[in-house]
Design a protein around this motif. Structure first.
Motif, short mmCIF file in Angstrom:
data_model
loop_
_atom_site.label_atom_id
_atom_site.label_comp_id
_atom_site.label_asym_id
_atom_site.label_seq_id
_atom_site.Cartn_x
_atom_site.Cartn_y
_atom_site.Cartn_z
N LEU A 139 0.84 -1.21 0.00
CA LEU A 139 0.00 0.00 0.00
C LEU A 139 0.87 1.25 0.00
O LEU A 139 0.58 2.22 -0.72
CB LEU A 139 -0.91 -0.02 1.23
N SER A 140 1.95 1.21 0.77
CA SER A 140 2.89 2.33 0.77
C SER A 140 3.48 2.54 -0.63
O SER A 140 3.70 3.68 -1.06
CB SER A 140 4.02 2.08 1.78
N GLY A 141 3.74 1.43 -1.32
CA GLY A 141 4.27 1.53 -2.68
C GLY A 141 3.30 2.22 -3.62
O GLY A 141 3.70 3.03 -4.46
N MET A 142 2.00 1.90 -3.49
CA MET A 142 1.00 2.57 -4.32
C MET A 142 1.02 4.07 -4.07
O MET A 142 0.95 4.88 -5.00
CB MET A 142 -0.39 2.01 -4.02
N ALA A 143 1.14 4.46 -2.80
CA ALA A 143 1.21 5.88 -2.45
C ALA A 143 2.47 6.50 -3.04
O ALA A 143 2.44 7.61 -3.59
CB ALA A 143 1.19 6.05 -0.94
N ALA A 144 3.61 5.79 -2.94
CA ALA A 144 4.87 6.31 -3.45
C ALA A 144 4.81 6.53 -4.95
O ALA A 144 5.28 7.55 -5.46
CB ALA A 144 6.02 5.36 -3.09
N GLY A 145 4.23 5.57 -5.68
CA GLY A 145 4.11 5.72 -7.12
C GLY A 145 3.25 6.91 -7.51
O GLY A 145 3.59 7.66 -8.43
N GLY A 146 2.14 7.08 -6.82
CA GLY A 146 1.27 8.21 -7.10
C GLY A 146 1.92 9.54 -6.77
O GLY A 146 1.86 10.50 -7.55
N LEU A 147 2.58 9.60 -5.61
CA LEU A 147 3.24 10.84 -5.19
C LEU A 147 4.38 11.20 -6.13
O LEU A 147 4.58 12.37 -6.46
CB LEU A 147 3.77 10.69 -3.76
N SER A 148 5.13 10.20 -6.58
CA SER A 148 6.24 10.45 -7.48
C SER A 148 5.75 11.09 -8.77
O SER A 148 6.32 12.08 -9.26
CB SER A 148 6.99 9.15 -7.78
N LEU A 149 4.68 10.53 -9.33
CA LEU A 149 4.15 11.03 -10.60
C LEU A 149 3.63 12.46 -10.45
O LEU A 149 4.00 13.36 -11.21
CB LEU A 149 3.04 10.11 -11.09
N VAL A 150 2.78 12.68 -9.47
CA VAL A 150 2.14 13.99 -9.36
C VAL A 150 3.11 15.06 -8.88
O VAL A 150 3.10 16.19 -9.37
CB VAL A 150 0.89 13.91 -8.44
N ALA A 151 4.01 14.72 -7.94
CA ALA A 151 4.93 15.73 -7.40
C ALA A 151 5.94 16.17 -8.45
O ALA A 151 6.25 17.37 -8.56
CB ALA A 151 5.64 15.19 -6.17
N ASN A 152 6.49 15.24 -9.22
CA ASN A 152 7.46 15.61 -10.24
C ASN A 152 6.82 16.45 -11.34
O ASN A 152 7.40 17.44 -11.79
CB ASN A 152 8.12 14.36 -10.83
N SER A 153 5.64 16.06 -11.79
CA SER A 153 4.94 16.84 -12.82
C SER A 153 4.58 18.22 -12.29
O SER A 153 4.81 19.24 -12.95
CB SER A 153 3.67 16.11 -13.26
N TYR A 154 4.03 18.27 -11.09
CA TYR A 154 3.59 19.51 -10.48
C TYR A 154 4.77 20.46 -10.25
O TYR A 154 4.69 21.66 -10.57
CB TYR A 154 2.90 19.18 -9.16
N GLY A 155 5.86 19.94 -9.73
CA GLY A 155 7.02 20.78 -9.48
C GLY A 155 7.59 21.38 -10.75
O GLY A 155 7.94 22.57 -10.79
#
Length: 467
Positions: A139-155
């Motif tokens: 479950l943590s991995g699912m969160a990490a994958g989502g955060l990686s995608l959105v944070a890098n794009s957003y930044g």
């Protein structure tokens, strides 16, 4: 309907013919940097997850009990799974988040992924058996994958083009700082205490949404140009050509003859960029950097390090942070390609030196110069922050326009996460089959391949406009 009037729009851009003073620019970039720092809390969350297996293994070697006092014993392969399942879960996260990024926006996706990260840490701390811990890590991995995608794009979408590399490095620094927090707390705390402390990071991320604006390109693509101008005015300043930037978002995201997202992804130029960035992700994970992060204490012990493994783990993570700070100051000067080649070259040399040292030392116990393994791994993990680790994430956002960015980056992340899962899950079998010398020689060879690949295939994007 856009709530902003034409008069308001003109007022916001009335001063575009002037020139921004140095003091105004510093103040504006500080505000922009604060937003990037808050966004980087997503990466702090990821970093805390990635390094956690090393803390877990070290703790259970000394105290094999859960928070309830019940016994729990993990084999080496099961410890590998606590890392590899995060990577496996990370292959799912981007595919959940990618469509939501265009329908709900970046902030909503940070909210969802951050909440999932909270649940993952809570499960690791409170679930009483191995199965529960492994499920929570997935479950943590699912969160990490989502955060990686959105944070890098957003930044990438928030930053000024001329400082985009430096701002993006702040995200990479967040991963390292999350690792430092975890290994520092884990130096003298049980695994479940570390998990409960790490919950504070995604909680801080969720609170930061009170200050973070929505992405300007997303707002433009959704027809909310007035809101986009308000955000851009704060990000770019009152002298910037806001209308020109808004128009560039439209131009770089025109569908023209396109027949949909997947047709756009299958265009030859996009396929080439997908192949290049995906290969960079594969090379990155098979340099062994993630294996080293997740298994630092085990690797140092096997290498005969004369320095306490927990203390050495903290030292390595601090070296990474220092290297990332230096790299952030040089990123926009060196460019993406040179930073990556430099990173691969130093990693190749340091891993090769470690293999030679272990070969020369043989089976001596204790091995001479017991500080050498720590020095080599510290140089390796510091060098990875210069280019090998951050550049694939940066390019996955810079190479693709907003209309397909989430999907394209999701494809690259999926390929990379599968590679990361394999690298982590195969660590013990490769270690036993190749021996330490062979394993480090393999990682060094991958770094050697990365240098010419970067030179011939990676396209420079420093200072270029993005959609």
């Amino acid at each position: 309907m856009d709530v902003y009037t034409v008069e308001k729009d003109k007022e916001l851009t009335a001063d575009t013919g002037g020139r921004e003073s140095s003091a105004e620019r510093r103040t504006r970039l500080l505000r922009q940097g604060l937003k990037m720092f808050l966004c980087s809390l997503a990466m702090w969350t990821m970093g805390s997850m990635y390094v956690y297996p090393s803390v877990l293994a070290n703790d259970l070697a000394a105290h094999n009990t859960t928070i309830y006092g019940s016994f729990i014993n993990l084999t080496d392969s099961q410890i590998d799974m606590t890392g590899s399942l995060v990577m496996l879960g990370s292959t799912v996260g981007p595919w959940v988040v990618a469509p939501l990024m265009m329908h709900l926006g970046r902030r909503a996706c940070i909210l969802g992924s951050g909440s999932t990260a909270l649940l993952g840490w809570l499960g690791v701390a409170l679930l009483p058996n191995l199965v529960g811990i492994l499920v929570a890590r997935g479950l943590s991995g699912m969160a990490a994958g989502g955060l990686s995608l959105v944070a890098n794009s957003y930044g990438i979408e928030l930053a000024d083009p001329e400082v985009r590399g430096t701002m993006a490095m702040m995200l990479n620094l967040g991963i390292l700082l999350g690792q430092v927090v975890t290994v520092s707390v884990g130096y003298d705390a049980r695994y479940f205490i570390v998990a409960l402390v790490d919950m504070a990071i995604p909680l801080a991320l969720l609170l930061s949404l009170l200050h973070l604006p929505e992405s300007p390109p997303y707002l433009v693509l959704k027809g909310r140009e007035g809101e986009a101008r308000e955000v851009l005015l704060d990000l770019r300043g009152r002298y910037a050509d806001l209308e020109g930037e808004i128009q560039s978002y439209k131009d770089l995201n025109r569908t023209g003859h396109s027949e949909g997202t997947w047709r756009d992804l299958l265009r030859p130029a996009v396929l080439r960029d997908l192949a290049v960035v995906s290969t960079l992700f594969i090379l990155m994970y098979f340099t062994g950097y993630q294996v080293i992060s997740a298994n630092t204490s085990r690797l140092l012990k096997e290498a005969g390090s004369s320095i306490d493994e927990s203390l050495a783990t903290i030292i390595i993570n601090i070296v990474q942070v220092v290297a990332a700070v230096v790299a952030s100051l040089l990123m926009d000067r060196l460019g993406r390609r040179r930073s990556t080649m430099l990173s691969y070259g130093v990693m190749c040399a340091s891993l090769g030196c470690l293999a030679v040292y272990l070969l020369a030392a043989g089976e001596q116990d204790p091995r001479p110069q017991g500080w050498v393994p720590l020095a080599c791994l510290a140089v390796t993990q510091g060098a990875v922050t210069v280019g090998v680790n951050p550049i694939p994430f940066i390019l996955s956002s810079e190479y693709f326009p907003t209309r397909i960015r989430a999907w394209a980056a999701g494809i690259c992340y999926t390929v990379g996460n599968i590679a990361g899962f394999l690298a982590l899950q195969l660590f013990t079998p490769m270690f036993e089959a190749f021996t330490q010398v062979g394993l480090y020689a393999f990682y060094s060879s991958v770094c050697l391949v990365g240098v010419p690949f970067t030179y011939f295939f990676v396209r420079e994007t420093t200072g270029a406009k993005i959609g």
